[in-house]
Design a protein around this motif. Structure first.
Motif: not given
Ligand SMILES: Cc1cc2nc3c(=O)[nH]c(=O)nc-3n(C[C@H](O)[C@H](O)[C@H](O)COP(=O)(O)OP(=O)(O)OC[C@H]3O[C@@H](n4cnc5c(N)ncnc54)[C@H](O)[C@@H]3O)c2cc1C
Ligand SMILES: *[C@@H]1O[C@H](CO)[C@@H](O)[C@H](O)[C@H]1NC(C)=O
Ligand SMILES: *[C@@H]1O[C@H](CO)[C@@H](O)[C@H](O)[C@H]1NC(C)=O
Ligand SMILES: *[C@@H]1O[C@H](CO)[C@@H](O)[C@H](O)[C@H]1NC(C)=O
Ligand SMILES: *[C@@H]1O[C@H](CO)[C@@H](O)[C@H](O)[C@H]1NC(C)=O
Ligand SMILES: *[C@@H]1O[C@H](CO)[C@@H](O)[C@H](O)[C@H]1NC(C)=O
Length: 607
Positions: A203-232
């Protein structure tokens, strides 16, 4: 999801390199079992074998009754958008044939030969591995004649160049249903051969090249700083470049190597890098994962949903608990940084005792470097110490010079000649692009390594230095990382070996072995790596540990060495999340229940 322009460029390169494989697509996959082809819902029975009195239930391999027939592969291909390819070794175009397939293509062969030492080219290839030992060094692209024999060796049989989460799910489902060995391959970087496997569906995952940045993370875990969702499939340097283009620019905890993946083996094994002393391991920064489980569910994993799996994915081992689609990690504002480069080599002295005085002075100060927030990357060969660089995050040139001064004073005092310079940069990104060097590929070597804690460095530096010297004298070279992830920061609870919290210095030993070595020669080499070099490093550092991403497959008591007190929980979680052992990478939790029998070919569960 927003796709970067980088994605398109990389995709084009990837398409170019798979064109070769498309040309073989008309070859029929013959299998007498066509008529018996099972429906996807019924799971195939494993084949039962006995070796040396041990009974095994094995994965299904070509030629066996339980292996899927051609029609099943054709139907599977439709579920992955036609992205199923026959897996061929990268050197195949330099040979007339592979089995019954005509493979020769001079132009493509030239291309492979030209790019064989190029990391990025190899990571873009569907099946290539950067370190060739665990491919069995088969079908290398420099044959004496095209009529020499090219075999698949330990490369897989089929590869899915997945483009969507649903392709990943279909591949996981097909491998589970047909009891196939599944290998997940991101960059092919793994020193320990865990992104290749005999008879496997890759299973080759090389083409999952997305990167979505946010300045303020609002998901679970309490972190409210910046974050990036990184493709495989994203790689270190491309993510760094995207991060540097944010306004304001941000950084994350990537590896030192430009082409190592981020969301694959790197973060699942822990992940250390130039900013790790300052902020902690890569796994410590994880906020959420999207994964496909062994049972084929696409799920969100974070501190609130599936929190046990969340804990395990953060350092519990590559390809062990799930197939990762994406990971979201913390980002931090980019910051000024300074670097020092130091060389002691045969241009400076050919006197071994003088050289080793210098090396020892350098390594003995490891605790000082990490306690001041530094990360240090170095390469140690016979009569060549190349430290490029010492990295001081949030430091000026004057500040990093002050940290390194006791070393230079010591070298002067002991009359060890050297060259060094230091430099400051407005951002870490500028430092990284200016100072870090590209690395090569195409080597055949066995790898081992050792993590030294601050306690061992403080109490046993002379023994550690002597063990490292022995490693070099035995013919290994050392890739060293002086890194103390999160030194001075609160501890983080995840699957990473707790010893990483006390770390000061981590060394990889690389021992070259010709891939065409005989089995006897390979066994001899493995013995040197484990029982001579490895033993010396272990004996010298009784409070140390080992790193699952850059370690010895024959590491004694690997469960303890790679995970320490976290191992029991990881073993239990493996039974919960992957009870049948769909995911497999040697020396990861649960794999003591399996063997790769018949000279590193068939993967079988002990009965
Ligand atoms: C030159 C070089 C430099 C390195 N530098 C560093 C460094 O600075 N810091 C550091 O910590 N490590 C470093 N490493 C080691 C690196 O972390 C490991 O090799 C790691 O396994 C690479 O992960 P990958 O996904 O890029 O590689 P691959 O070889 O493609 O995969 C490695 C493992 O991860 C699994 N995997 C890949 N993708 C997924 C996925 N989506 N889901 C589940 N499992 C997956 C694979 O099955 C395999 O077991 C370096 C290695 C090399 C060769
Ligand atoms: C999968 O389908 C695509 C598109 O039809 C085709 O080009 C490719 O050769 C097929 N793969 C295999 C292994 O048959
Ligand atoms: C792997 O290489 C060894 C020689 O070191 C050889 O005996 C063995 O047949 C090879 N296996 C495969 C599957 O290529
Ligand atoms: C960097 O150093 C300055 C002082 O020189 C300090 O104010 C700042 O908080 C530091 N930044 C980080 C991220 O530690
Ligand atoms: C030794 O290091 C210097 C840099 O200081 C470099 O110019 C030289 O090429 C190196 N010599 C060897 C033999 O590597
Ligand atoms: C092994 O490969 C090297 C080239 O990589 C070659 O020079 C040597 O002859 C080979 N040895 C054997 C035993 O095939």
């Amino acid at each position: 999801m927003k796709r970067s322009s980088l994605f398109n460029a990389t995709l084009l390169r990837a398409v170019a390199s798979v064109a070769l494989f498309l040309s073989f697509s008309s070859v029929p996959v013959s299998n007498a079992q066509d008529a018996l082809d099972s429906t996807a819902s019924v799971e195939t029975e494993p084949s039962i074998l006995t070796r040396n009195g041990q009974r095994y239930a094995c994965k299904c391999y070509p030629g066996e009754k339980c292996y899927p027939a051609g029609a099943a592969w054709t139907r599977f291909n439709a579920t992955v958008g036609g992205n199923l390819q026959l897996a061929l070794p990268p050197g195949a175009p330099c040979y007339n044939t592979l089995g019954e397939i005509n493979t020769f293509d001079q132009a493509k062969c030239n291309q492979v030969q030209t790019n064989w030492g190029d990391e990025q080219w190899n990571t873009d290839h569907p099946t290539s591995n950067l370190w060739t030992y665990w491919t069995n060094d088969t079908c290398l692209p420099f044959p004496t004649s095209p009529s020499s024999s090219c075999t698949r060796g330990y490369y897989g049989d089929y590869v899915v160049l997945a483009r969507t989460a649903s392709h990943i799910k279909s591949t996981v489902d097909f491998a589970r249903t047909h009891n196939l060995r599944l290998v997940i391959r991101n960059t092919g970087h793994d020193f320990m051969g865990r992104s290749t496997g005999y008879g496997a569906l890759i299973l080759n995952t090389h083409s999952f090249k997305t990167a979505e940045f946010t300045k303020r993370y609002t998901g679970p875990g309490g972190w409210r700083g910046g974050a990036v969702k990184v493709g495989a499939g994203i790689q270190g340097r491309e993510l760094m470049r995207l991060a540097s283009q944010q306004k304001p620019p941000v950084v994350f905890i990537g590896g030192e190597c430009p082409t190592v993946g981020f969301a694959g083996g790197y973060i699942q094994g822990g992940g250390h890098g130039p900013l790790a002393t300052f902020y902690g391991m890569a796994a410590d920064q994880a906020l959420a994962f999207e994964v496909v489980t062994a049972s084929g569910q696409i799920i969100d994993v974070n501190s609130q949903s599936n929190s046990d799996l969340f804990w395990a994915l953060k350092g519990g081992g590559p390809s062990t608990f799930a197939a990762i689609i994406s990971v979201t990690v913390k980002t931090f504002p980019d910051l000024p940084a300074a670097a020092v480069v130091l060389d002691i080599n045969s241009t400076h002295t050919t006197d071994l005792e003088v050289f080793w005085k210098g090396v020892n002075a350098f390594h003995t100060l490891s605790n000082r470097y990490v306690e001041n927030g530094l990360f240090v990357y170095y390469e140690l060969f016979p009569l060549r110490l190349h430290v490029q660089p010492f990295v001081g995050p949030n430091m000026t040139k004057a500040q990093i010079d002050a940290v390194v001064k006791p070393l230079l004073d010591q070298l002067d005092k002991e009359k060890v000649p050297y060259t060094s310079f230091s430099k400051e940069f407005p951002t870490f990104f500028d430092l990284y692009t200016d100072i870090f060097e590209d690395e090569g590929s195409g080597n055949s070597a066995l790898v081992g390594g050792r993590l030294y804690t601050r306690k061992d460095i403080a109490q046993r530096a002379p023994q550690i230095n002597a063990a490292q010297r022995l490693a070099i004298e035995q013919g290994a070279f050392i890739i060293g990382h002086i890194v103390g992830p999160g030194t001075g920061l609160p501890k983080v609870d995840n699957a990473v070996h707790p010893k990483w919290r006390e770390a000061s210095s981590f060394s990889i030993t690389s021992y070259a072995v010709a891939g065409n070595a005989t089995l006897q020669e390979k066994a001899t080499a493995q013995n040197v790596v484990t029982n001579v070099i490895g033993k010396a490093l272990r004996d010298a550092s009784p409070n140390g540990a080992a790193y699952v991403n850059e370690g010895d497959l024959e590491e004694p008591n690997w469960q303890e060495a790679y995970w320490g007190s976290n191992y029991r929980r990881l073993y239990r979680l493996k039974q919960v999340w992957d009870p049948k052992g769909l995911f497999y990478a040697r020396t990861t939790p649960g794999t003591e229940d399996w063997d790769v029998i018949d000279t590193n070919t068939r993967l079988c569960k002990k009965l």
